[in-house]
Write an enzyme that holds these catalytic residues in place. Structure first.
Site, short mmCIF file in Angstrom:
data_model
loop_
_atom_site.label_atom_id
_atom_site.label_comp_id
_atom_site.label_asym_id
_atom_site.label_seq_id
_atom_site.Cartn_x
_atom_site.Cartn_y
_atom_site.Cartn_z
N GLU A 115 0.82 -1.22 0.00
CA GLU A 115 0.00 0.00 0.00
C GLU A 115 0.86 1.27 0.00
O GLU A 115 0.38 2.34 0.38
CB GLU A 115 -0.94 0.02 1.22
N HIS A 138 -2.73 2.46 8.41
CA HIS A 138 -3.85 1.70 7.85
C HIS A 138 -4.05 0.43 8.66
O HIS A 138 -3.08 -0.22 9.05
CB HIS A 138 -3.55 1.35 6.39
N HIS A 140 -7.43 -2.69 9.99
CA HIS A 140 -8.72 -3.33 9.69
C HIS A 140 -9.56 -3.47 10.97
O HIS A 140 -9.83 -4.59 11.40
CB HIS A 140 -8.49 -4.72 9.10
N GLU A 168 -17.25 12.45 22.69
CA GLU A 168 -15.92 12.99 22.36
C GLU A 168 -15.63 13.01 20.86
O GLU A 168 -14.66 13.65 20.43
CB GLU A 168 -14.84 12.19 23.08
N HIS A 209 -13.11 -2.99 3.92
CA HIS A 209 -11.68 -3.28 4.04
C HIS A 209 -11.08 -2.74 5.35
O HIS A 209 -10.53 -3.51 6.13
CB HIS A 209 -10.94 -2.71 2.81
O1 2HA Z 1 -0.81 -4.96 3.88
O2 2HA Z 1 -3.71 -4.28 4.83
O3 2HA Z 1 -4.44 -3.37 2.48
C1 2HA Z 1 -1.99 -5.63 4.03
C2 2HA Z 1 -3.12 -4.72 3.87
C3 2HA Z 1 -3.49 -4.35 2.50
ZN ZN Z 2 -5.62 -3.47 4.39
#
Ligand code: 2HA
Ligand code: ZN
Length: 270
Positions: A115, A138, A140, A168, A209
């Site tokens: 990414e 990033h 999940h 908040e 995602h």
């Molecule tokens: O690197 O989260 O979006 C693994 C991820 C791809």
């Molecule tokens: Zn990801």
């Protein structure tokens, strides 16, 4: 030369990705983090010689010469603390962003996260808005991800729901969240779309995602995601129940005034 494992940026990065894993946000090789470093921060720890050059597959001219600590592709956050040098790397961007010069790390011959386009393009976009921005993150988180299956993906609607879930929220992210529809990850296209959305908010949800966050440091960025994820958790606890009470727009305005933050224009009803 000092031991790079003792550098504040390194100990904090390792602590943070470990914490992200412990929050359940980064299963398997999920998630990636990039931290912009000043060369002056690195000189005590590295001689700055290039180990190898890795093509990036995209351009980012405004970042030429900038250095980043970046998690490695295919690497598991749960393992970072046991072997930072294998799971992390430090790169210097060159050749208008087309080349990453490896200065440290990826010791098994690996490379930066798939990414990287979304990371570097977001850094470039965000630095225009806030020159103090240093971090793109990033992951999940389950509740935010789940919310993208049952809630409108309109950024205003999504933001308003999160703001209503915990008092908040509007104080922590008055700029709201932007929401991307499902797109193929790991591509320049999702990188460009994410960076565009980073111009108006520090949080960008990738539907079905995960989420991207950015900030001046790891604490700010982690805290943004943590707060939005908490709000999404509350939403999922109540979404199927009759809602008897909420935080009204007039109350959200009171919060913004009291804590001296500017809510995203047009996101509150008059
Ligand atoms: O690197 O989260 O979006 C693994 C991820 C791809
Ligand atoms: Zn990801």
């Amino acid at each position: 030369m000092k031991d790079i494992m003792t550098a504040p940026f390194m100990t904090e990065a390792v602590r943070t990705v470990t914490n992200m894993y412990n929050h359940g946000w980064d299963e398997r090789n999920g998630g990636n983090v990039s931290i912009m470093l000043d060369e002056s921060e690195l000189r005590d720890y590295l001689d700055m010689s290039v180990i190898r050059e890795i093509p990036t597959g995209f351009g980012a001219p405004s970042l030429d010469g900038r250095c980043f600590l970046v998690t490695g592709t295919g690497k598991y956050f749960k393992n970072v603390r046991y072997d930072p040098e294998r799971n992390l790397g430090i790169i210097r961007v060159s050749d208008s962003g087309r080349t990453a010069q490896l200065l440290w790390g990826y010791s098994d011959g690996g490379k930066f996260t798939s990414e990287l386009p979304a990371h570097l393009m977001s850094h470039a976009a965000r630095l225009e808005i806030n020159p103090a921005n240093r971090v793109v993150m990033h992951c999940h988180p389950a509740n935010l991800l789940a919310m993208t299956y049952i809630h409108s993906l309109d950024s205003r609607e999504f933001t308003r729901t999160l703001w209503q879930m915990c008092t908040e929220c509007i104080v922590v992210f008055p700029d709201g969240v932007n929401v991307l529809p499902w797109m193929l990850c790991g591509t320049n296209e999702i990188g460009e779309a994410t960076a565009e959305m980073m111009k108006t908010a520090r949080l960008v949800v990738w539907s079905q995602h995960g989420i991207y966050g950015c900030g001046a440091d790891l604490d700010e960025t982690f805290g943004l995601i943590e707060t939005a994820e908490k709000a999404a958790e509350i939403y999922l606890k109540i979404a199927h129940l009759p809602r008897l009470n909420t935080i009204k727009d007039s109350e959200l305005r009171q919060l913004a005034e009291h804590f001296n933050v500017e809510p995203r224009r047009g996101y509150l009803d008059d």
